[in-house]
Design a protein around this motif. Sequence first.
Motif, PDB file in Angstrom:
ATOM      1  N   TYR A  82       0.827  -1.216   0.000  1.00  0.00           N
ATOM      2  CA  TYR A  82       0.000   0.000   0.000  1.00  0.00           C
ATOM      3  C   TYR A  82       0.861   1.267   0.000  1.00  0.00           C
ATOM      4  O   TYR A  82       0.558   2.230  -0.717  1.00  0.00           O
ATOM      5  N   THR A  83       1.918   1.277   0.806  1.00  0.00           N
ATOM      6  CA  THR A  83       2.781   2.461   0.869  1.00  0.00           C
ATOM      7  C   THR A  83       3.426   2.738  -0.482  1.00  0.00           C
ATOM      8  O   THR A  83       3.460   3.886  -0.953  1.00  0.00           O
ATOM      9  N   THR A  84       3.919   1.677  -1.121  1.00  0.00           N
ATOM     10  CA  THR A  84       4.543   1.828  -2.432  1.00  0.00           C
ATOM     11  C   THR A  84       3.550   2.364  -3.455  1.00  0.00           C
ATOM     12  O   THR A  84       3.846   3.315  -4.197  1.00  0.00           O
ATOM     13  N   ALA A  85       2.353   1.785  -3.492  1.00  0.00           N
ATOM     14  CA  ALA A  85       1.356   2.166  -4.504  1.00  0.00           C
ATOM     15  C   ALA A  85       0.776   3.551  -4.245  1.00  0.00           C
ATOM     16  O   ALA A  85       0.683   4.380  -5.168  1.00  0.00           O
ATOM     17  N   ILE A  86       0.374   3.814  -3.009  1.00  0.00           N
ATOM     18  CA  ILE A  86      -0.284   5.085  -2.687  1.00  0.00           C
ATOM     19  C   ILE A  86       0.673   6.261  -2.837  1.00  0.00           C
ATOM     20  O   ILE A  86       0.324   7.316  -3.392  1.00  0.00           O
ATOM     21  N   THR A  87       1.909   6.091  -2.357  1.00  0.00           N
ATOM     22  CA  THR A  87       2.897   7.173  -2.467  1.00  0.00           C
ATOM     23  C   THR A  87       3.217   7.477  -3.925  1.00  0.00           C
ATOM     24  O   THR A  87       3.316   8.645  -4.325  1.00  0.00           O
ATOM     25  N   PHE A 141      -7.754  -1.450   9.290  1.00  0.00           N
ATOM     26  CA  PHE A 141      -7.448  -0.092   8.811  1.00  0.00           C
ATOM     27  C   PHE A 141      -7.452  -0.058   7.288  1.00  0.00           C
ATOM     28  O   PHE A 141      -7.960   0.891   6.680  1.00  0.00           O
ATOM     29  N   PHE A 142      -6.885  -1.085   6.656  1.00  0.00           N
ATOM     30  CA  PHE A 142      -6.899  -1.154   5.195  1.00  0.00           C
ATOM     31  C   PHE A 142      -8.326  -1.123   4.662  1.00  0.00           C
ATOM     32  O   PHE A 142      -8.607  -0.502   3.629  1.00  0.00           O
ATOM     33  N   VAL A 143      -9.236  -1.797   5.367  1.00  0.00           N
ATOM     34  CA  VAL A 143     -10.635  -1.846   4.941  1.00  0.00           C
ATOM     35  C   VAL A 143     -11.329  -0.507   5.213  1.00  0.00           C
ATOM     36  O   VAL A 143     -12.054   0.021   4.360  1.00  0.00           O
ATOM     37  N   GLY A 144     -11.096   0.043   6.395  1.00  0.00           N
ATOM     38  CA  GLY A 144     -11.793   1.259   6.802  1.00  0.00           C
ATOM     39  C   GLY A 144     -11.336   2.518   6.097  1.00  0.00           C
ATOM     40  O   GLY A 144     -12.155   3.402   5.818  1.00  0.00           O
ATOM     41  N   ALA A 145     -10.050   2.606   5.784  1.00  0.00           N
ATOM     42  CA  ALA A 145      -9.526   3.813   5.126  1.00  0.00           C
ATOM     43  C   ALA A 145      -9.768   3.725   3.624  1.00  0.00           C
ATOM     44  O   ALA A 145      -8.832   3.738   2.816  1.00  0.00           O
ATOM     45  N   SER A 146     -11.036   3.647   3.235  1.00  0.00           N
ATOM     46  CA  SER A 146     -11.385   3.416   1.826  1.00  0.00           C
ATOM     47  C   SER A 146     -10.966   4.575   0.920  1.00  0.00           C
ATOM     48  O   SER A 146     -10.652   4.368  -0.253  1.00  0.00           O
ATOM     49  N   LEU A 148      -8.311   6.166   1.072  1.00  0.00           N
ATOM     50  CA  LEU A 148      -6.875   6.046   0.833  1.00  0.00           C
ATOM     51  C   LEU A 148      -6.517   4.738   0.140  1.00  0.00           C
ATOM     52  O   LEU A 148      -5.707   4.717  -0.791  1.00  0.00           O
ATOM     53  N   THR A 149      -7.130   3.649   0.595  1.00  0.00           N
ATOM     54  CA  THR A 149      -6.741   2.316   0.122  1.00  0.00           C
ATOM     55  C   THR A 149      -7.722   1.701  -0.865  1.00  0.00           C
ATOM     56  O   THR A 149      -7.417   0.671  -1.465  1.00  0.00           O
ATOM     57  N   GLY A 150      -8.883   2.299  -1.002  1.00  0.00           N
ATOM     58  CA  GLY A 150      -9.903   1.703  -1.860  1.00  0.00           C
ATOM     59  C   GLY A 150     -10.790   0.728  -1.123  1.00  0.00           C
ATOM     60  O   GLY A 150     -11.705   0.138  -1.718  1.00  0.00           O
ATOM     61  N   GLY A 151     -10.523   0.532   0.180  1.00  0.00           N
ATOM     62  CA  GLY A 151     -11.342  -0.346   1.000  1.00  0.00           C
ATOM     63  C   GLY A 151     -11.359  -1.777   0.499  1.00  0.00           C
ATOM     64  O   GLY A 151     -10.371  -2.281  -0.029  1.00  0.00           O
ATOM     65  N   SER A 152     -12.510  -2.424   0.644  1.00  0.00           N
ATOM     66  CA  SER A 152     -12.652  -3.821   0.224  1.00  0.00           C
ATOM     67  C   SER A 152     -12.557  -3.977  -1.287  1.00  0.00           C
ATOM     68  O   SER A 152     -12.229  -5.060  -1.785  1.00  0.00           O
ATOM     69  N   THR A 153     -12.866  -2.904  -2.007  1.00  0.00           N
ATOM     70  CA  THR A 153     -12.763  -2.953  -3.472  1.00  0.00           C
ATOM     71  C   THR A 153     -11.322  -3.027  -3.917  1.00  0.00           C
ATOM     72  O   THR A 153     -10.985  -3.672  -4.916  1.00  0.00           O
ATOM     73  N   GLY A 154     -10.452  -2.371  -3.163  1.00  0.00           N
ATOM     74  CA  GLY A 154      -9.028  -2.415  -3.468  1.00  0.00           C
ATOM     75  C   GLY A 154      -8.617  -1.425  -4.532  1.00  0.00           C
ATOM     76  O   GLY A 154      -9.375  -0.541  -4.933  1.00  0.00           O
ATOM     77  N   MET A 155      -7.396  -1.597  -5.004  1.00  0.00           N
ATOM     78  CA  MET A 155      -6.861  -0.714  -6.043  1.00  0.00           C
ATOM     79  C   MET A 155      -6.005  -1.521  -7.012  1.00  0.00           C
ATOM     80  O   MET A 155      -5.329  -2.474  -6.633  1.00  0.00           O
ATOM     81  N   VAL A 156      -6.088  -1.162  -8.271  1.00  0.00           N
ATOM     82  CA  VAL A 156      -5.316  -1.851  -9.303  1.00  0.00           C
ATOM     83  C   VAL A 156      -3.845  -1.499  -9.150  1.00  0.00           C
ATOM     84  O   VAL A 156      -3.480  -0.357  -8.859  1.00  0.00           O
ATOM     85  N   PHE A 157      -2.970  -2.500  -9.324  1.00  0.00           N
ATOM     86  CA  PHE A 157      -1.536  -2.251  -9.205  1.00  0.00           C
ATOM     87  C   PHE A 157      -0.788  -3.061 -10.253  1.00  0.00           C
ATOM     88  O   PHE A 157      -0.862  -4.292 -10.282  1.00  0.00           O
ATOM     89  N   SER A 158      -0.081  -2.367 -11.117  1.00  0.00           N
ATOM     90  CA  SER A 158       0.757  -3.035 -12.126  1.00  0.00           C
ATOM     91  C   SER A 158       1.977  -2.183 -12.447  1.00  0.00           C
ATOM     92  O   SER A 158       2.526  -2.253 -13.548  1.00  0.00           O
ATOM     93  N   GLY A 159       2.372  -1.380 -11.472  1.00  0.00           N
ATOM     94  CA  GLY A 159       3.427  -0.397 -11.720  1.00  0.00           C
ATOM     95  C   GLY A 159       4.832  -0.938 -11.778  1.00  0.00           C
ATOM     96  O   GLY A 159       5.769  -0.210 -12.113  1.00  0.00           O
ATOM     97  N   ILE A 251      -5.859  -5.618  -2.324  1.00  0.00           N
ATOM     98  CA  ILE A 251      -7.075  -5.616  -1.508  1.00  0.00           C
ATOM     99  C   ILE A 251      -6.738  -6.162  -0.129  1.00  0.00           C
ATOM    100  O   ILE A 251      -5.811  -6.972   0.019  1.00  0.00           O
ATOM    101  N   PRO A 252      -7.454  -5.732   0.893  1.00  0.00           N
ATOM    102  CA  PRO A 252      -7.146  -6.178   2.263  1.00  0.00           C
ATOM    103  C   PRO A 252      -7.185  -7.691   2.436  1.00  0.00           C
ATOM    104  O   PRO A 252      -6.430  -8.253   3.236  1.00  0.00           O
ATOM    105  N   GLY A 253      -8.047  -8.368   1.693  1.00  0.00           N
ATOM    106  CA  GLY A 253      -8.161  -9.816   1.822  1.00  0.00           C
ATOM    107  C   GLY A 253      -6.887 -10.566   1.500  1.00  0.00           C
ATOM    108  O   GLY A 253      -6.686 -11.695   1.956  1.00  0.00           O
TER     109      GLY A 253
END
Length: 343
Positions: A82-87, A141-146, A148-159, A251-253
């Motif tokens: 998450y830190t790598t992707a969000i930053t 926290f990953f789930v609740g901070a939607s 920032l993190t996209g919550g349960s839906t998550g965020m696409v990552f291919s960087g 995703i948090p899962g």
Amino acid sequence: MSTQQSSFEIAGLNWTQIRIPLVLVLLAAIPPLVFHEGATYVSRLFIMALIFATLAMALNIVFGHTDQLFLFMGALTGIGAYTTAITAESLGISPWATLLLGALLAGAIGALVCFVSAKLRFTVILISILTLALQFAIVEFFVGASDLTGGSTGMVFSGLAFESIQESLGIHEHVILYYLVLAILGATIVFYDWMRRSKFGIAFDAIRQDEVAAESVGVNVVRYKTVAGFVSAFIIGLIGPMYAQLEGLIIPGMFQFQVIDVLVLIILIVGGMRTLLGPIVGAGIIIYINEELQAAGQWRMVLFGALLIVLFLYFRQGIVPFARDLLHERIKITERLAREEQT
């Protein structure tokens, strides 16, 4: 000189010197032999095995050598990802530029937990309870901070893809990712081998056997435990983005206790703690068994548990120590028979 060493030298080999290069060469030869176009399931399985072998090697350092049981490896993996992707997204830069930032944050958290635990003289049980509580809190926290993190839906990552290399060489992205994870695993193995042969290894062994006695001879228990925590958490945080790259999303899962921590602990115990090859052997076996049992449906966990019981009963110290002891015994028998023939 030990019996094992002398036997290998007679054969013209020194296992201690060649084992790391040999293992890495064998692992590097897998993609050309096994990865075929369209066989993404097979390549994904091998990459996953390397990822979990790296995680098990990290746990081997902090738990195997200093008795600090990390039960928040999933959370640390998520922090790295998450830190790598969000930053990277916030700054509009490549995740390659923020890769170490995620690993450093995870390492700092691991060091802080170990520092506090060592200062308060937590036992291995208390450390496991503390880290397990952190595991659940961080994933929540990953789930609740939607936002920032996209919550349960998550965020696409291919960087972390090498699109230019893929196009120029005409190879699948899994091949590149495999070698990238292998490079991290190889660096971890080399560093671990150096660490256990250095003053750190001596201090770790002293701490594991008796903390009070270690302190009495001048070992700074708090310092060495903190170092072990930082190194292990840093490796875990570094492998997090690789795990996310393989899945294609975050995703948090993905970072739940039963998804990462349980498997890593089983891998380390089955392969053999405080061994160089145990995490690799354990990861190969457990990841393969876990995937093969997917077709069993609701019986999967029952069969998986039964197989683990068999492994634990027959390989109590781990497969690698069992194989090593068996080899030593065969060498002794062979040398004894040779001496009897000479007499």
